[in-house]
Design a protein around this motif. Structure first.
Motif, PDB file in Angstrom:
ATOM      1  N   PHE A   1       0.825  -1.194   0.000  1.00  0.00           N
ATOM      2  CA  PHE A   1       0.000   0.000   0.000  1.00  0.00           C
ATOM      3  C   PHE A   1       0.868   1.255   0.000  1.00  0.00           C
ATOM      4  O   PHE A   1       0.565   2.235  -0.687  1.00  0.00           O
ATOM      5  CB  PHE A   1      -0.905  -0.039   1.233  1.00  0.00           C
ATOM      6  CG  PHE A   1      -2.165   0.710   1.039  1.00  0.00           C
ATOM      7  CD1 PHE A   1      -3.019   0.383  -0.008  1.00  0.00           C
ATOM      8  CD2 PHE A   1      -2.502   1.750   1.874  1.00  0.00           C
ATOM      9  CE1 PHE A   1      -4.179   1.100  -0.210  1.00  0.00           C
ATOM     10  CE2 PHE A   1      -3.672   2.464   1.687  1.00  0.00           C
ATOM     11  CZ  PHE A   1      -4.502   2.132   0.643  1.00  0.00           C
TER      12      PHE A   1
ATOM     13  N   VAL B   1      -2.456  11.973   4.059  1.00  0.00           N
ATOM     14  CA  VAL B   1      -2.002  10.582   4.041  1.00  0.00           C
ATOM     15  C   VAL B   1      -0.972  10.326   5.139  1.00  0.00           C
ATOM     16  O   VAL B   1      -0.988   9.288   5.797  1.00  0.00           O
ATOM     17  CB  VAL B   1      -1.418  10.230   2.655  1.00  0.00           C
ATOM     18  CG1 VAL B   1      -0.644   8.929   2.713  1.00  0.00           C
ATOM     19  CG2 VAL B   1      -2.532  10.135   1.623  1.00  0.00           C
ATOM     20  N   LEU B   2      -0.072  11.286   5.342  1.00  0.00           N
ATOM     21  CA  LEU B   2       1.029  11.060   6.285  1.00  0.00           C
ATOM     22  C   LEU B   2       0.611  11.221   7.738  1.00  0.00           C
ATOM     23  O   LEU B   2       1.242  10.688   8.637  1.00  0.00           O
ATOM     24  CB  LEU B   2       2.188  12.022   5.991  1.00  0.00           C
ATOM     25  CG  LEU B   2       2.839  11.894   4.622  1.00  0.00           C
ATOM     26  CD1 LEU B   2       4.056  12.796   4.524  1.00  0.00           C
ATOM     27  CD2 LEU B   2       3.229  10.460   4.327  1.00  0.00           C
ATOM     28  N   PHE B   3      -0.470  11.962   7.970  1.00  0.00           N
ATOM     29  CA  PHE B   3      -0.770  12.325   9.357  1.00  0.00           C
ATOM     30  C   PHE B   3      -1.018  11.149  10.305  1.00  0.00           C
ATOM     31  O   PHE B   3      -0.580  11.208  11.453  1.00  0.00           O
ATOM     32  CB  PHE B   3      -1.933  13.322   9.420  1.00  0.00           C
ATOM     33  CG  PHE B   3      -2.021  14.010  10.741  1.00  0.00           C
ATOM     34  CD1 PHE B   3      -0.988  14.813  11.180  1.00  0.00           C
ATOM     35  CD2 PHE B   3      -3.108  13.808  11.565  1.00  0.00           C
ATOM     36  CE1 PHE B   3      -1.031  15.422  12.410  1.00  0.00           C
ATOM     37  CE2 PHE B   3      -3.166  14.426  12.808  1.00  0.00           C
ATOM     38  CZ  PHE B   3      -2.133  15.240  13.224  1.00  0.00           C
TER      39      PHE B   3
ATOM     40  N   TYR C   1       0.504   8.624  10.797  1.00  0.00           N
ATOM     41  CA  TYR C   1       1.757   8.139  11.374  1.00  0.00           C
ATOM     42  C   TYR C   1       2.174   8.942  12.596  1.00  0.00           C
ATOM     43  O   TYR C   1       2.808   8.413  13.496  1.00  0.00           O
ATOM     44  CB  TYR C   1       2.869   8.194  10.322  1.00  0.00           C
ATOM     45  CG  TYR C   1       4.057   7.377  10.708  1.00  0.00           C
ATOM     46  CD1 TYR C   1       4.034   6.000  10.553  1.00  0.00           C
ATOM     47  CD2 TYR C   1       5.190   7.947  11.267  1.00  0.00           C
ATOM     48  CE1 TYR C   1       5.095   5.236  10.931  1.00  0.00           C
ATOM     49  CE2 TYR C   1       6.262   7.188  11.651  1.00  0.00           C
ATOM     50  CZ  TYR C   1       6.213   5.827  11.477  1.00  0.00           C
ATOM     51  OH  TYR C   1       7.263   5.052  11.862  1.00  0.00           O
TER      52      TYR C   1
ATOM     53  N   LEU D   1       0.161  10.563  14.605  1.00  0.00           N
ATOM     54  CA  LEU D   1      -0.890  10.517  15.607  1.00  0.00           C
ATOM     55  C   LEU D   1      -0.489   9.581  16.744  1.00  0.00           C
ATOM     56  O   LEU D   1       0.176   8.587  16.521  1.00  0.00           O
ATOM     57  CB  LEU D   1      -2.112   9.925  14.901  1.00  0.00           C
ATOM     58  CG  LEU D   1      -3.478  10.449  15.248  1.00  0.00           C
ATOM     59  CD1 LEU D   1      -3.510  11.940  15.040  1.00  0.00           C
ATOM     60  CD2 LEU D   1      -4.480   9.771  14.328  1.00  0.00           C
TER      61      LEU D   1
ATOM     62  N   TRP E   1     -10.620   4.007  15.787  1.00  0.00           N
ATOM     63  CA  TRP E   1     -10.991   2.750  15.138  1.00  0.00           C
ATOM     64  C   TRP E   1     -11.970   1.946  15.971  1.00  0.00           C
ATOM     65  O   TRP E   1     -12.840   1.266  15.435  1.00  0.00           O
ATOM     66  CB  TRP E   1      -9.744   1.927  14.797  1.00  0.00           C
ATOM     67  CG  TRP E   1      -9.149   2.377  13.510  1.00  0.00           C
ATOM     68  CD1 TRP E   1      -8.088   3.229  13.345  1.00  0.00           C
ATOM     69  CD2 TRP E   1      -9.602   2.064  12.186  1.00  0.00           C
ATOM     70  NE1 TRP E   1      -7.853   3.448  12.012  1.00  0.00           N
ATOM     71  CE2 TRP E   1      -8.764   2.740  11.285  1.00  0.00           C
ATOM     72  CE3 TRP E   1     -10.635   1.272  11.687  1.00  0.00           C
ATOM     73  CZ2 TRP E   1      -8.928   2.647   9.896  1.00  0.00           C
ATOM     74  CZ3 TRP E   1     -10.798   1.175  10.308  1.00  0.00           C
ATOM     75  CH2 TRP E   1      -9.945   1.858   9.425  1.00  0.00           C
TER      76      TRP E   1
ATOM     77  N   TRP F   1      -2.879   0.796   8.402  1.00  0.00           N
ATOM     78  CA  TRP F   1      -3.348   2.180   8.262  1.00  0.00           C
ATOM     79  C   TRP F   1      -2.442   3.145   9.029  1.00  0.00           C
ATOM     80  O   TRP F   1      -2.082   4.209   8.544  1.00  0.00           O
ATOM     81  CB  TRP F   1      -4.780   2.298   8.781  1.00  0.00           C
ATOM     82  CG  TRP F   1      -5.335   3.684   8.729  1.00  0.00           C
ATOM     83  CD1 TRP F   1      -5.840   4.328   7.638  1.00  0.00           C
ATOM     84  CD2 TRP F   1      -5.439   4.612   9.825  1.00  0.00           C
ATOM     85  NE1 TRP F   1      -6.243   5.593   7.987  1.00  0.00           N
ATOM     86  CE2 TRP F   1      -6.015   5.792   9.311  1.00  0.00           C
ATOM     87  CE3 TRP F   1      -5.102   4.560  11.180  1.00  0.00           C
ATOM     88  CZ2 TRP F   1      -6.255   6.917  10.107  1.00  0.00           C
ATOM     89  CZ3 TRP F   1      -5.347   5.676  11.971  1.00  0.00           C
ATOM     90  CH2 TRP F   1      -5.917   6.838  11.438  1.00  0.00           C
TER      91      TRP F   1
ATOM     92  N   TYR G   1       0.742   2.681  10.059  1.00  0.00           N
ATOM     93  CA  TYR G   1       2.185   2.713   9.801  1.00  0.00           C
ATOM     94  C   TYR G   1       2.581   2.757   8.335  1.00  0.00           C
ATOM     95  O   TYR G   1       3.754   2.934   8.035  1.00  0.00           O
ATOM     96  CB  TYR G   1       2.849   1.509  10.487  1.00  0.00           C
ATOM     97  CG  TYR G   1       2.748   1.584  11.990  1.00  0.00           C
ATOM     98  CD1 TYR G   1       3.267   2.674  12.677  1.00  0.00           C
ATOM     99  CD2 TYR G   1       2.112   0.590  12.719  1.00  0.00           C
ATOM    100  CE1 TYR G   1       3.161   2.772  14.045  1.00  0.00           C
ATOM    101  CE2 TYR G   1       2.003   0.677  14.101  1.00  0.00           C
ATOM    102  CZ  TYR G   1       2.525   1.769  14.757  1.00  0.00           C
ATOM    103  OH  TYR G   1       2.413   1.868  16.115  1.00  0.00           O
ATOM    104  N   PHE G   2       1.643   2.616   7.384  1.00  0.00           N
ATOM    105  CA  PHE G   2       2.073   2.644   5.982  1.00  0.00           C
ATOM    106  C   PHE G   2       2.653   3.999   5.566  1.00  0.00           C
ATOM    107  O   PHE G   2       3.496   4.039   4.670  1.00  0.00           O
ATOM    108  CB  PHE G   2       0.946   2.200   5.035  1.00  0.00           C
ATOM    109  CG  PHE G   2       0.054   3.310   4.560  1.00  0.00           C
ATOM    110  CD1 PHE G   2      -0.987   3.745   5.333  1.00  0.00           C
ATOM    111  CD2 PHE G   2       0.285   3.933   3.327  1.00  0.00           C
ATOM    112  CE1 PHE G   2      -1.797   4.777   4.918  1.00  0.00           C
ATOM    113  CE2 PHE G   2      -0.519   4.988   2.905  1.00  0.00           C
ATOM    114  CZ  PHE G   2      -1.556   5.402   3.712  1.00  0.00           C
TER     115      PHE G   2
ATOM    116  N   PHE H   1       4.929   5.600   6.810  1.00  0.00           N
ATOM    117  CA  PHE H   1       6.379   5.509   6.908  1.00  0.00           C
ATOM    118  C   PHE H   1       6.973   5.058   5.575  1.00  0.00           C
ATOM    119  O   PHE H   1       7.962   5.610   5.096  1.00  0.00           O
ATOM    120  CB  PHE H   1       6.763   4.517   8.019  1.00  0.00           C
ATOM    121  CG  PHE H   1       8.244   4.337   8.194  1.00  0.00           C
ATOM    122  CD1 PHE H   1       8.985   5.262   8.911  1.00  0.00           C
ATOM    123  CD2 PHE H   1       8.893   3.246   7.640  1.00  0.00           C
ATOM    124  CE1 PHE H   1      10.346   5.107   9.071  1.00  0.00           C
ATOM    125  CE2 PHE H   1      10.259   3.078   7.797  1.00  0.00           C
ATOM    126  CZ  PHE H   1      10.989   4.018   8.516  1.00  0.00           C
TER     127      PHE H   1
END
Lengths: 279, 302
Positions: B99, B121-123, B125, B127, B136, B180, B182-183, B185
């Protein structure tokens, strides 16, 4: 390929890509939306995406009726304390690792990398015994000490790569001009390394702000609990889980990160190779 | 004449090395001191504690030698936790890598509001895991969770799904949430590398008649190889030792269905009050990680 076809393709790609981005961001969007919905709207079936009316009631309750502000204060102290201690020690240490030569220097640098990857469950039991022995259990100090276990190797590694990028000639020139090495460090190296030091400080602060495991084991009273374990204890102890309250707390916890993130954004891909991103 | 000046200075620097060695040692001293207190001492202590049987509340214990290890290796729970650990690590890592590469390729292209898309998209990580898990768990909620409603509405399921309370759902949910979180990174790493691939390589491939897929497999992937080796190593270690996400999302449950080794260590030490056994399990876990690391590094060097 004709021009209209390529435009259509570009539009399709944009629609698709943004759909993917929105799916990824949806949980966070849902968090914000839930936190501003009136409680009655939370349990409407089927759920509505946008709130019928926006309320900040949950935030008001969070700040006035829960220990949230105490947790917030603790987290702020923790992040500031850990960052200050770690940056002070690591700046000196990184400077020494980069610009001085003495036996064992390379081995030390490798040890730093190893500890960067060390699981905290291995260290936690002796650390727990150490803190209880020193009478530091349930204090913020114990957490600051514990946080150095991951924050110091991290900051050291990061600062080392920043300081390596500063040309040797700069220090040499200062030495030729009659400065001693400490003066050269303060007058030449530190100003050059400042952007790197600030970025490292911010990344370190994020690590401390988000830490959960050590806080779970070492602190067991509300007076010293940071946000991470504090908010979870709000979840565990409540009879009825109040999702809107928890989502409001989540948003509040993430706000400082958004500010720091916005500042560090440009730097992310560049800092990556230096080892800035830890998880 | 800066070069001569610098050259003479570096000469002088070298001749003064010996005298400055002391200053260098002085500057590194605080680091070494802290390392010894909070890392080396606990590490040695953990290995030592693993040879005792200690009851946590009283801290009374007796020397049992390697008994803790023997007991662990003979217990089904240890092997189950190790198996869970491997399933979780392999599953979430694969999703993260696949992914992560896809999204990085997407974000590398010309996209409207690309900076905003990247931030979104990066945020996750950055959090806190606590926040990610809370969000979740709310999405997964069996009665009012939006996920179940979506699936029911779309007609994919007839009854609400129990996402976290039954197997294999709990493990799948866990792997998915881990991916969701850690991707990004992988996205950061791959994006940084993509920006450094020279356009000429793609142009040359195009002239040779390579299509989009061939350009990806023949140009992009080989260029990404080195960065992916590092990313896989780091993410494997971090996923393997993950505690927060699993502890908070499923608590290792149902029963021990999603219990990994870090959770087992925590349970032994602070719920079952067996400090010695817990230390032994932690040391064993570290050894497994080291073994894996050295295997991986020797393979990657070829």
């Amino acid at each position: 390929m004709s021009a209209p076809a390529s435009i259509v393709r570009r539009i399709l790609f944009n629609v698709f890509a943004w759909a993917v981005v929105l799916v990824i961001a949806f949980p966070l969007l849902w968090m914000v939306l839930t936190s501003v919905k009136p409680s009655t709207e939370l349990f409407v079936i089927p759920p509505r995406l946008l709130p019928g009316e926006i309320t900040f009631e949950h935030y008001r309750r969070l700040l006035t009726e829960t220990p949230f502000l105490i947790y917030l204060r603790n987290s702020a102290w923790l992040a500031a304390g850990t960052t200050l201690v770690v940056i002070a020690i690591a700046t000196l240490g990184a400077h020494s690792l980069v610009r001085f030569s003495y036996p064992g220097r390379e081995r030390l640098a490798r040890l730093v990398l190893f500890t960067y990857l060390l699981p905290s469950v291995v260290l936690i039991i002796p650390l727990y015994l150490l803190m209880t022995g020193l009478g530091l259990a349930n204090t913020l100090t114990s957490l600051i000490i514990a946080y150095t276990t991951f924050a110091l190797p991290y900051a050291l590694w990061l600062l080392r790569s920043f300081m390596k990028a500063i040309p040797d000639d700069l220090e040499s020139a200062a030495l030729v001009d009659g400065a001693n090495r400490m003066q050269a460090f303060v007058d030449v190296i530190l100003p050059q390394a400042l952007p790197g030091i600030i970025s490292t400080a911010m990344f370190t602060a994020i690590l401390a702000w988000n830490e959960y495991f050590y806080a779970l084991v070492l602190v067991n009273n509300d007076a010293a609990r940071p946000l991470t374990t504090g908010v979870i204890s709000m979840l565990v102890t409540s009879f009825n889980i109040e999702w809107s309250l928890l989502m409001a707390a989540s948003v509040m916890m993430s706000l400082p990160l958004i500010v720091v993130f916005a500042f560090l954004q440009r730097y992310l891909t560049r800092g990556f190779s230096a080892g800035a991103i830890k998880g | 004449m800066p070069t001569i000046r610098a050259a003479s200075a570096s000469l002088r620097l070298r001749s003064l090395d010996a005298r400055y060695g002391l200053l260098g040692a002085l500057l590194i001293a605080p680091t070494v001191l802290v390392f010894c207190t909070v890392i080396v001492y606990p590490l040695v202590s953990a290995i030592y504690l693993g040879l005792f049987s200690i009851y946590t509340p009283t801290m009374e214990g007796e020397w049992v030698g390697l008994d803790n290890y023997r007991r662990l290796l003979a217990s089904g729970e240890f092997w189950r936790s190790l198996a869970n650990n491997l399933i979780w690590t392999a599953g979430t890592l694969t999703l993260q890598i696949v992914f992560g590469i896809l999204v990085a390729l997407m974000l590398h292209r010309n996209l409207a509001f690309r900076a905003l898309a990247r931030s979104l998209v990066l945020f996750p990580y950055f959090l806190s895991t606590v926040v990610a898990v809370l969000v979740w768990r709310w999405l997964f909620n069996d009665l009012y969770g939006v996920l179940n409603h979506l699936l029911l509405w779309a007609g994919i399921v007839d009854l609400p799904v129990d996402w976290l309370g039954s197997m294999p759902n709990a493990m799948i949910s866990l792997i998915f949430v881990g991916a969701w979180k850690y991707f990004p990174f992988v996205v950061i790493a791959v994006l940084a590398r993509l920006q450094a691939i020279p356009d000429e390589l793609y142009e040359a491939a195009s002239i040779d008649g390579a299509g989009a897929w061939a350009r990806f497999t023949d140009v992009t992937l080989p260029q990404l190889r080195d960065v992916l080796i590092v990313v896989v190593l780091l993410r494997t270690i971090w996923d393997f030792k993950e505690f927060d996400l699993i502890f908070l999302l499923t608590g290792g449950g149902p029963i021990i269905g999603t219990q990994t080794l870090p959770l087992m260590v925590y349970k032994e030490a602070f719920a079952l009050n067996q400090m010695g056994g817990a230390s032994a399990a932690a040391v064993l876990m570290m050894l497994i990680m080291l073994l894996f690391m050295s295997l991986y590094l020797s393979r990657a060097r070829d």
